[in-house]
Design an enzyme around this catalytic site. Structure first.
Site, PDB file in Angstrom:
ATOM      1  N   CYS A   2       0.841  -1.199   0.000  1.00 45.68           N
ATOM      2  CA  CYS A   2       0.000   0.000   0.000  1.00 45.68           C
ATOM      3  C   CYS A   2       0.872   1.244   0.000  1.00 45.68           C
ATOM      4  O   CYS A   2       1.980   1.234   0.524  1.00 45.68           O
ATOM      5  CB  CYS A   2      -0.865   0.038   1.250  1.00 45.68           C
ATOM      6  N   ARG A  33       5.502  -0.354  -5.873  1.00 49.09           N
ATOM      7  CA  ARG A  33       5.388  -1.150  -4.651  1.00 49.09           C
ATOM      8  C   ARG A  33       4.357  -2.272  -4.811  1.00 49.09           C
ATOM      9  O   ARG A  33       4.299  -3.159  -3.961  1.00 49.09           O
ATOM     10  CB  ARG A  33       4.975  -0.255  -3.493  1.00 49.09           C
ATOM     11  N   TRP A  88      -3.244  -2.468  -1.517  1.00 47.42           N
ATOM     12  CA  TRP A  88      -2.969  -3.869  -1.815  1.00 47.42           C
ATOM     13  C   TRP A  88      -3.817  -4.662  -0.839  1.00 47.42           C
ATOM     14  O   TRP A  88      -3.598  -4.577   0.378  1.00 47.42           O
ATOM     15  CB  TRP A  88      -1.488  -4.168  -1.617  1.00 47.42           C
ATOM     16  N   ASN A 115      -2.093   2.573   5.647  1.00 53.60           N
ATOM     17  CA  ASN A 115      -1.271   1.390   5.342  1.00 53.60           C
ATOM     18  C   ASN A 115      -1.146   0.598   6.631  1.00 53.60           C
ATOM     19  O   ASN A 115      -1.002   1.191   7.701  1.00 53.60           O
ATOM     20  CB  ASN A 115       0.145   1.787   4.918  1.00 53.60           C
ATOM     21  N   GLY A 116      -1.122  -0.715   6.538  1.00 54.38           N
ATOM     22  CA  GLY A 116      -0.961  -1.524   7.749  1.00 54.38           C
ATOM     23  C   GLY A 116      -2.245  -2.278   8.058  1.00 54.38           C
ATOM     24  O   GLY A 116      -3.130  -2.407   7.205  1.00 54.38           O
ATOM     25  N   GLU A 568      18.373 -18.415  -6.720  1.00 50.69           N
ATOM     26  CA  GLU A 568      18.008 -17.052  -7.093  1.00 50.69           C
ATOM     27  C   GLU A 568      17.515 -17.002  -8.548  1.00 50.69           C
ATOM     28  O   GLU A 568      16.520 -16.339  -8.847  1.00 50.69           O
ATOM     29  CB  GLU A 568      19.210 -16.112  -6.873  1.00 50.69           C
ATOM     30  N   LYS A 572      13.763 -15.803  -9.758  1.00 51.45           N
ATOM     31  CA  LYS A 572      13.548 -14.754 -10.768  1.00 51.45           C
ATOM     32  C   LYS A 572      12.593 -15.266 -11.847  1.00 51.45           C
ATOM     33  O   LYS A 572      11.669 -14.586 -12.238  1.00 51.45           O
ATOM     34  CB  LYS A 572      14.867 -14.344 -11.453  1.00 51.45           C
ATOM     35  N   GLU A 575       8.907 -15.726 -10.498  1.00 49.32           N
ATOM     36  CA  GLU A 575       8.092 -14.557 -10.152  1.00 49.32           C
ATOM     37  C   GLU A 575       7.792 -13.657 -11.338  1.00 49.32           C
ATOM     38  O   GLU A 575       6.773 -12.982 -11.358  1.00 49.32           O
ATOM     39  CB  GLU A 575       8.727 -13.747  -9.009  1.00 49.32           C
ATOM     40  N   HIS A 591      19.360 -38.027  -5.657  1.00 50.34           N
ATOM     41  CA  HIS A 591      18.485 -38.415  -4.548  1.00 50.34           C
ATOM     42  C   HIS A 591      17.017 -38.174  -4.865  1.00 50.34           C
ATOM     43  O   HIS A 591      16.195 -38.087  -3.946  1.00 50.34           O
ATOM     44  CB  HIS A 591      18.891 -37.669  -3.268  1.00 50.34           C
ATOM     45  N   LYS A 691       6.331  -5.098  -4.303  1.00 49.02           N
ATOM     46  CA  LYS A 691       7.749  -4.827  -4.144  1.00 49.02           C
ATOM     47  C   LYS A 691       8.161  -4.942  -2.689  1.00 49.02           C
ATOM     48  O   LYS A 691       9.187  -5.512  -2.354  1.00 49.02           O
ATOM     49  CB  LYS A 691       8.046  -3.418  -4.671  1.00 49.02           C
TER      50      LYS A 691
HETATM   51  O1  M6R Z   1      12.899  -5.776   0.578  1.00 51.67           O
HETATM   52  P1  M6R Z   1      13.435  -7.151   0.906  1.00 51.67           P
HETATM   53  O2  M6R Z   1      14.781  -7.402   0.360  1.00 51.67           O
HETATM   54  O3  M6R Z   1      13.364  -7.439   2.400  1.00 51.67           O
HETATM   55  O4  M6R Z   1      12.407  -8.149   0.221  1.00 51.67           O
HETATM   56  C1  M6R Z   1      12.504  -9.528   0.396  1.00 51.67           C
HETATM   57  C2  M6R Z   1      11.725 -10.270  -0.671  1.00 51.67           C
HETATM   58  O5  M6R Z   1      10.367  -9.935  -0.603  1.00 51.67           O
HETATM   59  C3  M6R Z   1      12.241  -9.943  -2.075  1.00 51.67           C
HETATM   60  O6  M6R Z   1      13.605 -10.194  -2.204  1.00 51.67           O
HETATM   61  C4  M6R Z   1      11.481 -10.774  -3.119  1.00 51.67           C
HETATM   62  O7  M6R Z   1      11.790 -12.122  -2.984  1.00 51.67           O
HETATM   63  C5  M6R Z   1      11.831 -10.262  -4.516  1.00 51.67           C
HETATM   64  N1  M6R Z   1      10.642  -9.856  -5.214  1.00 51.67           N
HETATM   65  C6  M6R Z   1      12.516 -11.265  -5.352  1.00 51.67           C
HETATM   66  O8  M6R Z   1      12.840 -10.745  -6.607  1.00 51.67           O
END
Ligand code: M6R
Ligand code: UD1
Length: 696
Positions: A2, A33, A88, A115-116, A568, A572, A575, A591, A691
Site C-alpha cells: 500500500c 510497490r 494492496w 497502510n498496515g 536465485e 527470478k 516470479e 536423490h 515490491k
Molecule cells: O525488501 P526485501 O529485500 O526485504 O524483500 C525480500 C523479498 O520480498 C524480495 O527479495 C522478493 O523475494 C523479490 N521480489 C525477489 O525478486
C-alpha cells in the site's frame, strides 16, 4: 505494497486540476510497490464538501475516471489538503468499495488513507455499528474514519472543541495494530494529520524561503493532559475526553523551523508519503516520522506531537536532505525498470564499494560497522536473516564468512525463524538483509532478536527505512532505488556488501592476507566483468525464443557457491515469467530429482570452474546420459560439453570463487526478463506480488 500520498498547499495558489495531477503523479511514483486499487480525496465546491474518487485497478484507471468525471478542474485553492492511496488488498477484495480513502459518513466529515492492519477492527466495528454507524466496506481501515467522527461528535456534545492532533491522539488510543495514516477533515479545513506505527511515513517540505532551522521540535503534552489508554474490547470507548475545552483547543507554539522574519505565515507546500520516491521531484527536504509521532500541518507549519513523554525521548526531528535524484527512479532508455536495473549493475556494484575499499592497499572500511567489529568478532555465532532474494544473498556469502572467520554462521528465512521461535542470545550477532528495509517478516524477526539482547546489523538499501533505523549498526548497500518487483541490482549489491562485511571481520588475520588481496582484486574487476556478461543479452533473448518460451518447467543445477545462484535464478524465473522453476543442489540430483530428467525438460547448469567443478561435471554427465541437453554456464574459453550435448553454452568471465555468483546470476536475470517479456507479462508488476511485503 500500500502507498500513501498527501499534498497540502498553503498560500500557494493551485487549481483543483493541478492538485489532482500532483496526487495522481504521487501515486504513480508509488506504483512499483505493487497495488490493486487507488483513490483520492479532495475538496468540493461547496463549503465542507469532500470529493472521493476511487477505483479498483491501476492509477491510470483512476486518472481516466477523474478525467471523465464532471469535477471542475479550474477552481483555485490557496490552501487545500488532498490525500491519496494505492491499496494492496488484505481485508476485502480489490473493489471500489474497499479502496481508500474511507469516509466517516456520507458527508465525508473525516477521510482517511491507511497502510498496515488494525488488529482490533472487529471489536471497533461492532461497537461503532451499535452506535448506528453504517459500514460500506470490508476493510479494517473504515473503522478508523468512523472512529474519528464518533470521537469528534462525543467531544462536541461535551462542548469540547478539540484540536485536530488531540483528536488523533484520542483515536489512536483505541487502535491496535500497525498503521501509516493520513487524515483530512471538513471540520479542520486546510489541516492534515499523519501518523505512523510500524509503517513508514515521511513529510516533504517545500518553502520559498529557507527554513530557520533544519529540525522540528517535538511537542509533548503536559502531564495532566495525557490520555489514558482505552480499548473497544471493554464494549465502550473510554480512552479519551480528559481535557477541558480550553486546554484542548490551545495551540501553544509556533514551529521554529517555519518562523518568518516578518511574523507573517510563509507560503508552503507539504507532501506526505510512505515513500520518498514520490516526494523527491517536489522537494529534497524531508522529515521521517518515528513510530507514534503525529505530524500536524496547518497554517503553513509542520508540528510534531506525541501523546506521551518517556524518559530519553528525542525532542526534535531532523529535516533531512534526500540524496536520491529523480532520474534515479525513472526508466531512462529502458522499457522496464527491471531491465534498467539489470543494466545498472556495473554502476550499482561500483557504488556499493565506492569509498569503502582502498584497492591499492587492499583495505576495507565500512563506516557503519567499524565501531562494532570487535563486538561482532566476540559473538558466539552469526545468524543471517532475510526473505526471498535477500535470503539468497545470505546463502551466497555464508561460506566466505565461515572461511574467513571462525564463527559459526546460520542462514534463516525470517518467517521460519519466527515460526520456530529460534533461541537467540545476547552473544549472537543477527544480520538482517533487506532491499526495502520494510519487509514485515524481517522486521518482526529483528524485533524478536532485539528483545533478546542480540547485536543487530542491517544490510539495507533504503536509507531511513525501519530496518536501517532499528538495527544497532549496518551497511547501506547504496544500489539506488530498486523499482522492479524482481530484485536484481539489490542482490548483487547485497552480495558485495556481505563479502565486504566478511572481509572487515577478518581484517586482523595475518594468515588470511593473501586471500583478502585476491578477493579485493576480484571485487575491483566485478563492475567491468558485469558489463561483459550483459553483452549476452541478445544470445539469451534468442535462446528464450527458440527453446524456452513454451516450456512449463525448468531446473537449475548448482553446487557450492552456485547453489544460491541456482535458487536465485529459479526465483527470478518463477516470479516474473510464471514458469515453474527449481534450483537444485547438484549433489542432490541423484536423490530424487534425476527422475524428472528426459530429453524435454530444460536444465541450466552452473559449471564455472571452482573446487567443486568436478562434482558439478559429474551431475551434468548424469543429465546428459538421460538425454538431457542442458544450457551450460561456464568460464570464458571453456568447453564443458560438446555442442551436440548441450542446448547452448553461455560464457562468463572468471573471477574469484566466492564472487563468481555475482557474474553467474546475470544471465538468469536476463533470461527471466526476456521470458516474461515474450509472454507479455507486466515485468515490473508481476501478478500477486508486491515490491515491499509489509504484511506477515
Ligand atoms: O525488501 P526485501 O529485500 O526485504 O524483500 C525480500 C523479498 O520480498 C524480495 O527479495 C522478493 O523475494 C523479490 N521480489 C525477489 O525478486
Ligand atoms: C555514511 C553516509 C554517506 C557518506 C559517508 C561518508 C549516510 C546514510 N551515509 O556512509 O552518505 O558519504 O558516511 O563517510 O548518511 N546503519 C544501520 N543499519 C543499517 C544500515 C546502516 O544502523 O541497516 C547505520 C550505520 O551503522 C551507520 C549509518 O547507518 O551508522 C550509515 O550507514 P552507511 O550509509 O552504510 O555508512 P557509511 O558508508 O559510513
Amino acid at each position: 505494497m500500500c502507498g500513501i500520498f498527501g499534498y497540502v498547499n498553503f498560500l500557494v495558489d493551485k487549481t483543483r486540476g493541478e492538485i489532482v495531477d500532483t496526487l495522481i503523479d504521487g501515486l504513480q511514483k508509488l506504483e512499483y510497490r505493487g497495488y490493486d486499487s487507488a483513490g483520492i480525496a479532495i475538496d468540493g465546491d461547496k463549503k465542507g464538501e469532500t470529493l472521493i474518487v476511487k477505483t479498483a485497478g491501476k492509477v491510470k484507471a483512476l486518472k481516466d475516471k477523474l478525467d471523465n468525471s464532471n469535477i471542475e478542474r479550474s477552481t483555485i485553492f490557496d490552501s487545500h489538503v488532498g490525500i491519496a492511496h494505492t491499496r494492496w488488498a488484505t481485508h476485502g477484495q480489490p473493489m471500489e468499495s474497499n479502496c481508500h480513502p474511507h469516509r466517516s459518513d456520507p458527508e465525508a466529515e473525516f477521510v482517511v488513507v491507511h497502510n498496515g492492519i488494525i488488529t482490533n477492527y472487529r471489536e471497533l466495528k461492532t461497537l461503532l455499528v451499535s452506535k448506528g454507524y453504517k459500514f460500506e466496506s470490508e476493510t479494517d481501515t473504515e473503522c478508523i474514519a468512523k472512529l474519528f467522527k464518533h470521537i469528534y461528535d462525543t467531544n462536541l456534545k461535551a462542548n469540547i472543541e478539540v484540536d485536530f492532533n488531540e483528536l488523533v491522539k484520542q483515536v489512536l488510543y483505541e487502535l491496535e495494530g500497525s498503521y501509516g495514516l493520513l487524515v483530512k477533515s471538513s471540520h479542520y479545513p486546510g489541516e492534515a494529520v499523519g501518523t505512523r506505527k510500524g509503517s513508514p511515513l515521511l513529510v516533504g517540505v517545500k518553502t520559498e524561503k529557507k527554513l530557520k532551522v533544519d529540525f522540528v521540535d517535538v511537542e509533548f503534552p503536559e502531564q495532566n493532559q495525557e490520555v489514558p489508554v482505552g480499548s473497544a474490547k471493554n464494549g465502550e470507548l473510554n480512552g479519551f475526553i480528559p481535557l477541558s475545552g480550553a486546554e484542548a483547543s490551545l495551540r501553544t507554539s509556533q514551529s521554529r523551523a517555519f518562523l518568518a522574519d516578518d511574523g507573517l505565515p510563509m507560503p508552503a507546500e507539504f507532501f506526505f508519503s510512505s515513500d520518498p520516491a514520490s516526494v523527491v521531484q517536489h522537494t529534497k527536504k524531508v522529515l521521517y516520522l518515528e513510530d507514534d509521532d503525529i505530524a500536524h500541518v496547518y497554517d503553513g507549519e509542520l508540528h510534531i506531537h506525541r501523546a506521551k513523554k518517556n524518559a530519553g525521548d528525542s525532542t526534535t526531528r531532523p529535516i533531512q536532505t534526500l540524496e536520491m535524484e529523480l532520474n534515479e527512479i525513472m526508466k531512462g532508455p529502458y522499457t522496464h525498470f527491471m531491465q534498467k536495473e539489470i543494466f545498472e549493475q556495473p554502476d550499482s556494484t561500483f557504488n556499493t564499494m565506492r569509498g569503502r575499499i582502498d584497492f591499492e592497499n587492499h583495505q576495507i572500511n565500512l563506516g557503519g560497522l567499524k565501531a562494532f567489529l570487535p563486538a561482532i568478532r566476540r559473538s558466539r555465532r552469526i545468524i543471517m536473516i532475510a526473505c526471498g532474494t535477500s535470503y539468497h544473498s545470505c546463502l551466497a556469502t555464508r561460506s566466505i564468512f565461515e572461511e574467513l572467520n571462525e564463527i559459526p554462521v546460520t542462514v534463516e528465512l525470517a518467517s521460519d525463524f519466527l515460526d520456530r521461535r529460534s533461541p537467540v542470545f545476547r552473544d549472537d550477532t543477527c544480520v538482517f538483509v533487506s532491499q526495502s528495509g520494510e519487509t514485515a517478516d524481517s522486521i518482526l524477526a529483528l524485533q524478536y532478536c532485539l528483545e533478546r539482547g542480540a547485536l543487530s546489523v542491517g544490510i539495507v538499501n533504503s536509507v531511513g527505512s525501519s530496518m536501517s533505523r532499528q538495527t544497532h549498526c549496518g551497511v547501506h548497500i547504496n544500489a539506488g532505488p530498486e523499482i522492479g518487483v524482481a530484485s536484481t541490482k539489490a542482490y548483487t549489491s547485497q552480495y558485495i556488501a556481505l563479502v565486504m562485511f566478511a572481509l572487515s571481520l577478518s581484517n586482523d588475520s595475518i594468515s588470511q592476507q593473501q586471500r583478502h588481496r585476491e578477493i579485493i582484486d576480484g571485487l575491483q574487476k566485478i563492475p567491468e566483468q558485469i558489463k561483459t556478461v550483459l553483452k549476452l543479452e541478445n544470445k539469451i533473448k534468442t535462446l528464450c525464443t527458440e527453446h524456452l518460451n513454451d516450456q512449463r518447467s525448468l531446473l537449475l543445477l548448482g553446487r557450492g557457491y552456485q547453489f544460491a545462484t541456482a535458487l536465485e535464478g529459479a526465483l527470478k524465473i518463477k516470479e516474473i515469467s510464471y514458469m515453474h522453476s527449481e534450483g537444485v543442489l547438484a549433489g542432490e540430483l541423484k536423490h530424487g530429482v534425476l527422475a524428472l530428467v528426459d530429453d524435454k525438460l530444460p536444465i541450466i547448469a552452473f559449471a564455472t570452474r571452482d573446487s567443486l567443478f568436478p562434482k558439478v561435471l559429474n551431475a551434468i554427465n548424469q543429465v546428459v546420459s538421460r538425454d538431457g541437453r542442458p544450457i551450460v554456464i561456464c568460464d570464458e574459453g571453456d568447453t564443458v560439453l560438446s555442442s551436440s550435448q548441450t542446448t547452448a553454452t553461455l560464457h562468463v568471465p572468471t573471477t574469484v570463487d566466492c564472487l563468481q555468483g555475482l557474474l553467474n546470476v546475470i544471465p538468469l536475470q536476463l533470461m527471466s526478463y526476456w521470458l516474461a517479456v515474450n509472454r507479455g507479462i507486466d515485468v515490473d508488476f508481476p501478478r500477486n506480488l508486491a515490491k515491499s511485503v509489509t504484511v506477515e
